[in-house]
Write a protein that holds these residues in place. Structure first.
Motif, PDB file in Angstrom:
ATOM      1  N   LEU A   1     -35.760  -1.904 100.119  1.00  0.00           N
ATOM      2  CA  LEU A   1     -35.976  -2.629  98.871  1.00  0.00           C
ATOM      3  C   LEU A   1     -36.876  -3.822  99.167  1.00  0.00           C
ATOM      4  O   LEU A   1     -36.547  -4.668  99.995  1.00  0.00           O
ATOM      5  N   ARG A   2     -38.001  -3.898  98.455  1.00  0.00           N
ATOM      6  CA  ARG A   2     -38.942  -5.006  98.652  1.00  0.00           C
ATOM      7  C   ARG A   2     -39.094  -5.747  97.326  1.00  0.00           C
ATOM      8  O   ARG A   2     -39.496  -5.162  96.317  1.00  0.00           O
ATOM      9  N   LEU A   3     -38.768  -7.026  97.358  1.00  0.00           N
ATOM     10  CA  LEU A   3     -38.835  -7.850  96.156  1.00  0.00           C
ATOM     11  C   LEU A   3     -39.960  -8.875  96.208  1.00  0.00           C
ATOM     12  O   LEU A   3     -40.150  -9.621  95.241  1.00  0.00           O
ATOM     13  N   GLY A   4     -40.696  -8.933  97.309  1.00  0.00           N
ATOM     14  CA  GLY A   4     -41.731  -9.955  97.436  1.00  0.00           C
ATOM     15  C   GLY A   4     -41.111 -11.326  97.591  1.00  0.00           C
ATOM     16  O   GLY A   4     -40.039 -11.497  98.173  1.00  0.00           O
ATOM     17  N   THR A   5     -41.751 -12.338  97.049  1.00  0.00           N
ATOM     18  CA  THR A   5     -41.249 -13.707  97.137  1.00  0.00           C
ATOM     19  C   THR A   5     -40.648 -14.131  95.813  1.00  0.00           C
ATOM     20  O   THR A   5     -41.042 -13.643  94.747  1.00  0.00           O
ATOM     21  N   LEU A   6     -39.686 -15.049  95.902  1.00  0.00           N
ATOM     22  CA  LEU A   6     -39.098 -15.609  94.695  1.00  0.00           C
ATOM     23  C   LEU A   6     -38.660 -17.032  94.979  1.00  0.00           C
ATOM     24  O   LEU A   6     -38.545 -17.464  96.119  1.00  0.00           O
ATOM     25  N   ASP A   7     -38.395 -17.764  93.926  1.00  0.00           N
ATOM     26  CA  ASP A   7     -38.102 -19.196  94.003  1.00  0.00           C
ATOM     27  C   ASP A   7     -36.713 -19.420  93.388  1.00  0.00           C
ATOM     28  O   ASP A   7     -36.524 -19.176  92.196  1.00  0.00           O
TER      29      ASP A   7
END
Length: 650
Positions: free
Chosen positions: A306-312
């Motif tokens: 599972l790849r979600l990239g970046t988040l804040d």
């Protein structure tokens, strides 16, 4: 006996408490005070006391006011030390290891705040021998709706091997260069705040005279407590309007990771895209995002990622009600391994609990990085996600960008009274969307800060924005960052200012270039020239004039430090643009002709204007002076900027 001792003890304790004498928080051991200027010192004590303040053989007396505050002015001292700074009243307080030297105020955003430890040369610098006459005060970040009398407590830190990692990297490299020439103690007062806008650093009285800022300042509540209550109320109202009919207070979110359709009445957020632009403005707190993913038998077979990239800023992530990972950090790439058997043919549910601690929140990376890598290939996760707010975490106090003046009130106002040698400034990224307005706003700030620190000729040296963003995104002769660089350069019309150009030290992929040594050295060169310790100017070649001659456009330069050249010998000149009467900018060829650059393009047979390095990422522009300092971006026209008309708004 007990009845006699207890009242006596209480009386003595009360008397001791009433006799307390304090220096203001900016005055601590190991500090540096400005040489050759009157020395103002202040603090708090019991009203009515007579105090004597001593430093380096200078003495002053004062009476503590009814408000418990005191202030004295001592005669100036030359560079030197260490000294003792002491105040005598009903009690005596002594500060040891006080140096007299040059004090520089550091202001701006994260690139000024950026610590030495996180730079390209950081590990070597930290381990190297240090000059103990370099001291650093990191003023704690505190925004306030009214000017504060004190900074929050913080120590002055002595430069020691292994102990400079948290120093401002730009300030550190600047100070080392200055000390190598001057040989005097240097104190750095670091007030920068990552992501802060120019307007937060404006003094309250100055903001009230600005028609764009005054309405926002007048609307501020009476104090920080009232402001926090207002923020929370506003946030709750926004959330209620965004997710109508869904409970917020006291909600039980324990079942929100379920592998079932529980979110049919939840609103949606587009990902990757921060939620502030999707109806949840200024929301800090916890938001759940859920997505149903239908898989074939082949896609569900075997292990997956599972790849979600970046988040804040932080996430906890579940797949089919099983927790698969968690991570904090808004630049961290989320990649979670999914064991064989977790996915299934048909419906699958991904649930992500996002905690945002400040600033923007939610998914913020590249859409291509949001995917489920299965045995049968990738499945995109970009697009609509069901979302619901679990918690609102309205801050108890404001943060810098909530309104104009807030950063100034908390970090700069408490320093008024100090003498400083000058200001180093690295800011502008946050204002790029209203770049045209920055030109006058920045000049007003410089002049107002000079008034606050009691020096109309206070040197003010600043960094022009570095190159950033993909080269493929450049638009010839356009861009907010290009316009911001021009607005920054407009401040050079004020005396005792200097600009360190940074277009050659940027990073297309990172708004925080790791080379802070070059920037610090360029600022030091500007300061040394201002102080008469460097003969040559240190701002790069300067445009003196221009003219169109037939199909060519000639640019004439001064302050070339021995002659114009390209950064690497033999390179063709790059970065020039020409426009005709139609005002369409096209790339152009250029050649040196002594102190001139001749620009031409077959596409512009009758040029009327030229620009250089006028794109968001001008890293390919390559003209320098004989000293290697880059030619700053320039334009010969005065055509309206794209950001003209963009003003401050919350």
């Amino acid at each position: 006996m007990k009845k006699t001792v207890l009242p006596l003890l209480m009386t003595l304790l009360t008397a001791a408490a009433h006799a307390e004498v304090h220096f203001a928080n900016v005055f601590t051991e190991h500090m540096v005070l400005q040489r050759d200027r009157p020395l103002r010192v202040w603090g708090q004590a019991t009203p009515g006391q007579t105090l004597t303040v001593e430093l380096g053989g200078r003495t002053a007396r004062t009476l503590v006011g009814a408000d418990g505050r005191w202030r004295v002015q001592l005669a100036s001292l030359p560079a030197g030390g260490p000294h003792q700074l002491l105040v005598r009243g009903d009690q005596t307080v002594v500060l040891n290891d006080v140096l007299i030297g040059d004090v520089w105020l550091l202001g701006g955003q994260s690139n000024m705040e950026w610590p030495l430890a996180q730079t390209d040369t950081g590990p070597q610098e930290i381990a190297s021998p240090q000059n103990a006459q370099l001291r650093h005060l990191r003023v704690p970040q505190r925004a306030s709706v009214r000017p504060e009398p004190e900074i929050a407590p913080a120590p002055w830190v002595v430069a020691e091997p292994g102990g400079v990692g948290e120093f401002s990297a730009v300030g550190y490299h600047f100070a080392r260069q200055m000390q190598a020439v001057q040989g005097v103690p240097i104190g750095l007062i670091q007030t920068a705040w990552g992501g802060s806008m120019l307007e937060t650093w404006v003094r309250r009285d100055a903001a009230l005279r600005d028609p764009d800022l005054a309405p926002w300042v007048r609307a501020l509540p009476a104090d920080n407590a009232a402001y926090g209550a207002t923020l929370r109320q506003q946030a709750m109202e926004r959330v209620a309007a965004w997710q109508p009919g869904l409970t917020l207070n006291g909600v039980d979110a324990s079942g929100w990771a379920a592998a079932a359709d529980i979110d049919a009445n939840w609103p949606t957020l587009q990902a990757p895209h921060e939620w502030e632009g999707q109806g949840l403005a200024n929301l800090d707190g916890v938001v759940w995002l859920r997505k149903r993913v239908d898989l074939s038998a082949a896609q569900a077979a075997g292990a997956a990622e599972l790849r979600l990239g970046t988040l804040d800023d932080c996430d906890e992530t579940w797949v089919n009600a099983q927790r698969v990972g968690a991570l904090c950090g808004f630049r961290q790439d989320r990649r979670y391994a999914l064991p064989a058997g977790l996915l299934r043919a048909g419906a699958n549910w991904i649930a992500v609990r996002v905690t945002d601690t400040g600033g923007a929140g939610g998914f913020n990376g590249d859409a291509a990085m949001m995917r489920l890598d299965t045995a049968a290939g990738p499945v995109s996760l970009a697009g609509a996600w069901r979302a619901r707010v679990e918690q609102v975490a309205a801050p108890a106090n404001p943060v810098a960008n909530d309104a104009p003046t807030l950063g100034h009130n908390g970090l700069i106002a408490p320093l008024q009274g100090l003498s400083v040698r000058g200001v180093l400034w690295y800011q502008g990224e946050e204002n790029s969307g209203r770049a045209a307005a920055y030109a006058e706003g920045f000049k007003r700030l410089i002049q107002d800060w000079r008034g606050q620190f009691g020096d109309p000729a206070l040197p003010f040296f600043f960094v022009q924005l570095a190159s950033w963003q993909p080269l493929a995104n450049n638009r010839p002769g356009a861009g907010n960052w290009a316009e911001m660089r021009a607005s920054q350069a407009a401040a050079l019309a004020l005396p005792h200012t200097g600009m360190a150009t940074a277009i050659d030290v940027g990073n297309a992929e990172d708004i925080h270039p790791r080379d802070k040594r070059t920037i610090g050295h360029r600022l030091a060169a500007l300061a040394l020239h201002e102080l008469g310790l460097r003969a040559a100017p240190a701002s790069g070649p300067r445009l003196l004039g221009h003219e169109a001659r037939g199909g060519e456009f000639q640019l004439r330069f001064g302050e070339t430090a021995g002659g114009l050249r390209t950064a690497r010998a033999g390179e063709p000149l790059r970065g020039f643009l020409l426009a005709g009467a139609d005002r369409r900018w096209v790339p152009a060829q250029a050649r040196f002709d002594g102190d001139r650059i001749v620009v031409r393009s077959p596409a512009v047979p009758a040029p009327v204007a030229a620009r250089y390095a006028w794109v968001d990422n001008p890293s390919e522009a390559n003209v320098v002076g004989g000293d290697g300092l880059p030619l700053p971006p320039l334009r010969t026209d005065d055509w309206p900027l794209e950001t003209a008309g963009s003003r401050y708004r919350r």
